[in-house]
Design an enzyme around this catalytic site. Structure first.
Site, PDB file in Angstrom:
ATOM      1  N   TYR A   1      58.411  27.419  33.968  1.00 16.53           N
ATOM      2  CA  TYR A   1      58.084  28.719  34.575  1.00 16.53           C
ATOM      3  C   TYR A   1      58.041  29.819  33.516  1.00 16.53           C
ATOM      4  O   TYR A   1      57.177  30.690  33.542  1.00 16.53           O
ATOM      5  CB  TYR A   1      59.144  29.067  35.639  1.00 16.53           C
ATOM      6  CG  TYR A   1      58.788  30.280  36.456  1.00 16.53           C
ATOM      7  CD1 TYR A   1      58.105  30.142  37.675  1.00 16.53           C
ATOM      8  CD2 TYR A   1      59.113  31.561  36.026  1.00 16.53           C
ATOM      9  CE1 TYR A   1      57.764  31.248  38.421  1.00 16.53           C
ATOM     10  CE2 TYR A   1      58.763  32.676  36.770  1.00 16.53           C
ATOM     11  CZ  TYR A   1      58.095  32.517  37.962  1.00 16.53           C
ATOM     12  OH  TYR A   1      57.751  33.615  38.704  1.00 16.53           O
TER      13      TYR A   1
ATOM     14  N   ASP B   1      30.382  43.383  38.977  1.00 19.67           N
ATOM     15  CA  ASP B   1      30.725  43.648  40.395  1.00 19.67           C
ATOM     16  C   ASP B   1      32.223  43.682  40.688  1.00 19.67           C
ATOM     17  O   ASP B   1      32.657  44.457  41.533  1.00 19.67           O
ATOM     18  CB  ASP B   1      30.173  42.641  41.408  1.00 19.67           C
ATOM     19  CG  ASP B   1      29.147  41.666  40.944  1.00 19.67           C
ATOM     20  OD1 ASP B   1      28.643  41.813  39.830  1.00 19.67           O
ATOM     21  OD2 ASP B   1      28.845  40.754  41.725  1.00 19.67           O
TER      22      ASP B   1
ATOM     23  N   HIS C   1      26.667  40.998  48.707  1.00 21.10           N
ATOM     24  CA  HIS C   1      25.797  39.839  48.467  1.00 21.10           C
ATOM     25  C   HIS C   1      26.496  38.500  48.693  1.00 21.10           C
ATOM     26  O   HIS C   1      25.851  37.496  48.934  1.00 21.10           O
ATOM     27  CB  HIS C   1      25.185  39.894  47.068  1.00 21.10           C
ATOM     28  CG  HIS C   1      26.159  40.202  45.976  1.00 21.10           C
ATOM     29  ND1 HIS C   1      26.856  41.374  45.910  1.00 21.10           N
ATOM     30  CD2 HIS C   1      26.553  39.481  44.898  1.00 21.10           C
ATOM     31  CE1 HIS C   1      27.629  41.377  44.840  1.00 21.10           C
ATOM     32  NE2 HIS C   1      27.472  40.227  44.205  1.00 21.10           N
TER      33      HIS C   1
ATOM     34  N   LYS D   1      33.979  31.553  31.563  1.00 23.98           N
ATOM     35  CA  LYS D   1      32.680  31.504  30.874  1.00 23.98           C
ATOM     36  C   LYS D   1      32.920  30.967  29.459  1.00 23.98           C
ATOM     37  O   LYS D   1      32.977  29.770  29.251  1.00 23.98           O
ATOM     38  CB  LYS D   1      32.035  32.902  30.849  1.00 23.98           C
ATOM     39  CG  LYS D   1      31.459  33.348  32.190  1.00 23.98           C
ATOM     40  CD  LYS D   1      32.487  33.920  33.100  1.00 23.98           C
ATOM     41  CE  LYS D   1      31.903  34.586  34.322  1.00 23.98           C
ATOM     42  NZ  LYS D   1      32.972  34.995  35.261  1.00 23.98           N
TER      43      LYS D   1
END
Ligand code: F0G
Length: 461
Positions: A72, A125, A453, A259
């Protein structure tokens, strides 16, 4: 290295993808309310809805998973991740988060306030959603060429327009600008890079007024590759020398590691400011998890520690950016109008030039998303009137965005150029019969306008 132009990897494990008929896809599309986010992945042949969390990991990353330390507090995986972050970012403090938007949230809480402006090239966004909830005012100051999907190719269409930035600071007063966010690469207008010169100048201008600079750095290595290959003076620098210089101009960076982290989940909040780091720790403990895991498992941090180094490999980047450019060239051969030059993580098709008969009020790029799925089972995403549409605060009238496009996002190390050929052929065929298509209307949407969207439902006109 003549002849060595193919993918710099060989495939060791495969995932089958289902095929379908056009009649099936028409039915599925209708059931999904003509919103590609609501299709099931088993209904998709080639999935280009995002490049996020969809990368294929390397054997080194899969083996790093086995070394994950799930303690942890103070796990070894965190310290291995921290060492990679130091190499790539050159900044001392890192708070992991479960994905990029959690880092956006922490950053918004620390840097933003209601009624103040957040300047950016084009805000993503999830930051917009965070800003909207807080009442902070995001403004997009990409250059005019960057905001125009039909403009001539230019090397750095992700740059911030310094004049627009200076004007807003003069007009509103520096005390009303809370932060400048540079998104590298600029996702919303084509994965377009920001030059080192622009990063430096933006930082200098913000610094004159005491405004902090943050970098939203989901695609940091792709941006560095463009600097290396397009900006004079950087040809002989390594990718990590370039990334470290990029980050030397900001106080804090957020990253969606889904990414350029080459992993399926994860985010980072990285800073050189100890006070900011300590605030981030507190927010992480409440919302994400303890300081040394922040919503990540130890094994995922280990895979990311490896991925961050791998993504800086030049053979990988040459292949990666080359594959996107390959698709762009194939589309141009068929006459398909795209944003030029192609950027880092996908090809963006210009919805207005593709379907000139469909006005923005009838969602031309969303229509193209549906047409491409119907034609070939290829799933893309609209970046246009639906995703970026807004409403006038006083009159309630719709405001349409400058960018009207369909993004074909390319997963990292997942699809081959045969898949790229399928996409180009299908879009080329649709382009030949483009006159036959009409627009769409929205029949329902969620309450946060900047995120509608994801959930909106449509009907064909
Ligand atoms: N910033 C940028 C520039 C992004 O592109 C994304 C995600 C985020 C932040 C948020 O990160 O998804 O890890 O929470 N972009 C994805 C896309 C979803 O499809 O472009 P996240």
């Amino acid at each position: 290295m003549k002849y060595m132009t193919a993918e710099p990897f060989r495939i060791k494990m495969v995932e089958s993808i289902p095929k379908s008929t056009k009649a099936q896809r028409q039915e599925w599309l209708k059931e999904a309310g003509y919103n590609a986010f609501r299709l099931k992945s088993e209904q998709v042949y080639i999935d280009c809805i995002t490049d996020s969390g969809t990368s294929a990991m390397s054997q080194e990353q899969w083996s790093a998973l086995m070394l994950g330390d799930e303690a942890y507090a103070g796990c070894r995986s965190f310290y291995r991740l921290e060492a990679s972050v130091h190499e790539v970012f050159g900044m001392p403090y890192v708070q992991p988060t479960h994905q990029g938007r959690a880092a956006d949230y922490i950053m918004t809480q620390i840097y933003c306030r209601p009624g103040a402006y957040a300047i950016g090239n084009m805000h993503f966004d999830t930051f917009r959603g965070n800003a909207e909830i807080m009442g902070c005012l995001p403004v997009d100051f990409a250059t005019d060429a960057g905001m125009d999907t039909a403009s001539a190719p230019e090397p750095f269409k992700g740059n911030i327009d310094l004049e627009k930035m200076r004007r807003l600071i003069d007009e509103k007063g520096a005390e009303n600008i809370c932060v400048v966010i540079i998104t590298i690469t600029c996702n919303n207008n084509g994965g377009q890079p920001v030059s080192m010169e622009n990063i430096r100048e933006v930082s200098r201008l913000a610094g004159q007024y005491g405004i902090p600079v943050v970098m939203d750095s989901a695609r940091l290595a792709e941006n560095a590759w463009f600097i290396k290959t397009r900006e004079p003076g950087y040809q002989d620098k390594s990718i990590m020398e370039i990334t470290r210089e990029m980050f030397s101009y900001c106080e804090t960076a957020t990253m969606s590691s889904k990414k350029d982290g080459l992993v399926n989940i994860g985010g980072l909040f990285v800073t050189r400011n100890k006070e900011v780091y300590e605030k981030a720790n507190q927010l992480a403990i409440v919302h994400e998890g303890f300081i040394t895991y922040g919503g990540m498992s130890g094994r995922d941090m280990d895979a990311l520690a490896v991925g961050l180094r791998e993504v800086c490999d030049e053979h990988y980047l040459e292949y990666r950016i080359g594959q996107v450019a390959y698709l762009g060239e194939k589309l141009k051969e068929r006459g398909v109008p795209i944003i030029e030059p192609t950027g880092g993580h996908g090809v963006y098709v210009d919805g207005r030039r593709f379907f000139p008969q469909i006005p923005q009020s009838e969602f031309p790029s969303q229509r193209l998303v549906c047409a491409l799925y119907e034609e070939a089972g290829v799933r893309c995403v609209e970046i246009g009137a639906c995703a970026f549409g807004a409403f006038d605060k006083e009159t309630g009238e719709p405001i349409y965005p400058a960018i009207e496009s369909m993004r074909i996002a390319i997963n990292r190390r997942v699809y081959t150029n045969s898949h790229m050929d399928v996409i180009a052929n299908a879009l080329g065929d649709i382009y030949e019969k483009r006159d036959q298509y009409r627009g769409m209307k929205i029949v329902h949407q969620g309450s946060i306008a900047s995120l509608r969207h994801f959930t909106a439902g449509f009907e064909l006109l």
